[in-house]
Design an enzyme around this catalytic site. Structure first.
Site, PDB file in Angstrom:
ATOM      1  N   ALA A  32      -3.348  27.826  93.363  1.00 41.41           N
ATOM      2  CA  ALA A  32      -3.627  27.342  94.709  1.00 41.41           C
ATOM      3  C   ALA A  32      -2.931  28.208  95.754  1.00 41.41           C
ATOM      4  CB  ALA A  32      -3.159  25.892  94.845  1.00 41.41           C
ATOM      5  N   SER A 220       5.522  27.471  96.982  1.00 45.57           N
ATOM      6  CA  SER A 220       5.817  27.007  95.618  1.00 45.57           C
ATOM      7  C   SER A 220       5.857  25.494  95.503  1.00 45.57           C
ATOM      8  CB  SER A 220       7.142  27.618  95.119  1.00 45.57           C
ATOM      9  OG  SER A 220       7.082  29.035  95.158  1.00 45.57           O
ATOM     10  N   ARG A 221       5.184  24.814  96.407  1.00 48.09           N
ATOM     11  CA  ARG A 221       5.132  23.353  96.435  1.00 48.09           C
ATOM     12  C   ARG A 221       6.505  22.709  96.643  1.00 48.09           C
ATOM     13  NH1 ARG A 221       0.786  24.988  97.265  1.00 48.09           N
ATOM     14  NH2 ARG A 221      -1.186  24.215  96.402  1.00 48.09           N
ATOM     15  N   LEU A 222       7.447  23.477  97.196  1.00 49.57           N
ATOM     16  CA  LEU A 222       8.781  22.954  97.496  1.00 49.57           C
ATOM     17  C   LEU A 222       8.800  22.485  98.949  1.00 49.57           C
ATOM     18  CD1 LEU A 222      10.917  25.648  95.630  1.00 49.57           C
ATOM     19  CD2 LEU A 222      10.280  23.347  94.848  1.00 49.57           C
TER      20      LEU A 222
END
Length: 245
Positions: A32, A220-222
């Protein structure tokens, strides 16, 4: 650059039954796209979540890449089954108490059944993709009075006011003609009448928040996430905490 793997590879080479798999893949991969447009720190938040929401909503409203920033998912649940239903609605008002949406609350409406089942809780979710921001609201619902609802009802287009009377929302129709006949019947009823009263089964519902979350996408979805929780023991009445992504 290697090509994206076939999802069938992950099931021993057998043909995958997945009709959709990792649809948001970027750059020729199944990975993604990353969120890179901003960050969120505690120092950027004010003590009142409704004021903070107004600030973020203003940013979305001023962004030409964010049409209809008032679009929001309203989720409710019925008791005792716990079945959840969700629908897209428009936020029409924000005041010092909460978020107001207007809709049909007749007997056939799912949200009305959920509310009348004894579950007064609802959730709202706003998503502003261009800003990579999300706001979640959880709180109790309270109906606006007919007088309060009439104020907004009067600014709607006449066709929408007629439609509110004509539609028994979510009731099964025999065909489109049945609906159109109901519209004609209502038009005759209010012919020559500019001031149309708000139907008793239609009106405003305010979601009074007890928790709100502000979410800013990160790489990084953080993601950066901060939750406001109603707490009278805290100065300002709201406890603010950073959450793990």
């Amino acid at each position: 650059m290697s090509s994206a793997p076939d999802p069938a590879d992950s099931v021993g080479g057998r043909k995958s039954a997945k009709a959709i798999f990792a649809p948001s893949g970027a750059d020729g991969t199944l990975q993604a796209a990353q969120y890179t447009k901003g960050s969120l720190e505690r120092s950027q938040l004010v003590s009142d979540p409704l004021e903070q929401f107004h600030t973020w909503f203003s940013h979305a409203a001023e962004d030409p890449s964010t049409p209809h920033p008032e679009t929001v998912t309203l989720s409710t649940a019925s008791l005792p089954s716990g079945r959840v239903s969700a629908r897209m609605v428009y936020l029409k008002e924000l005041d010092a108490t909460g978020f107001v949406i207007y809709s049909n609350w007749g007997a056939h409406s799912g949200k009305s059944r959920d509310f009348s089942s004894g579950n007064g809780w609802a959730a709202l979710t706003f998503w502003w993709e261009a800003l990579e921001r999300q706001v979640r609201v959880e709180g109790r619902m309270e109906r606006l009075s007919d007088a309060e609802s009439q104020v907004y009802y009067d600014v709607r287009a006449r066709g929408s006011r007629i439609g509110a009377w004509a539609s028994e929302q979510s009731k099964v129709l025999k065909d489109r003609e049945e609906l159109e006949q109901r519209v004609k019947d209502v038009e005759r009823r209010f012919e020559g009448q500019d001031k149309i009263p708000v139907p008793s089964f239609w009106g405003g519902m305010r979601v009074v928040p007890e928790a709100m979350e502000f979410w800013q996408g990160r790489e990084s979805r953080l993601h950066d996430r901060f939750r406001y929780t109603k707490d009278e023991a805290v100065e300002g009445g709201w406890r603010i905490e950073r959450l793990s992504p």
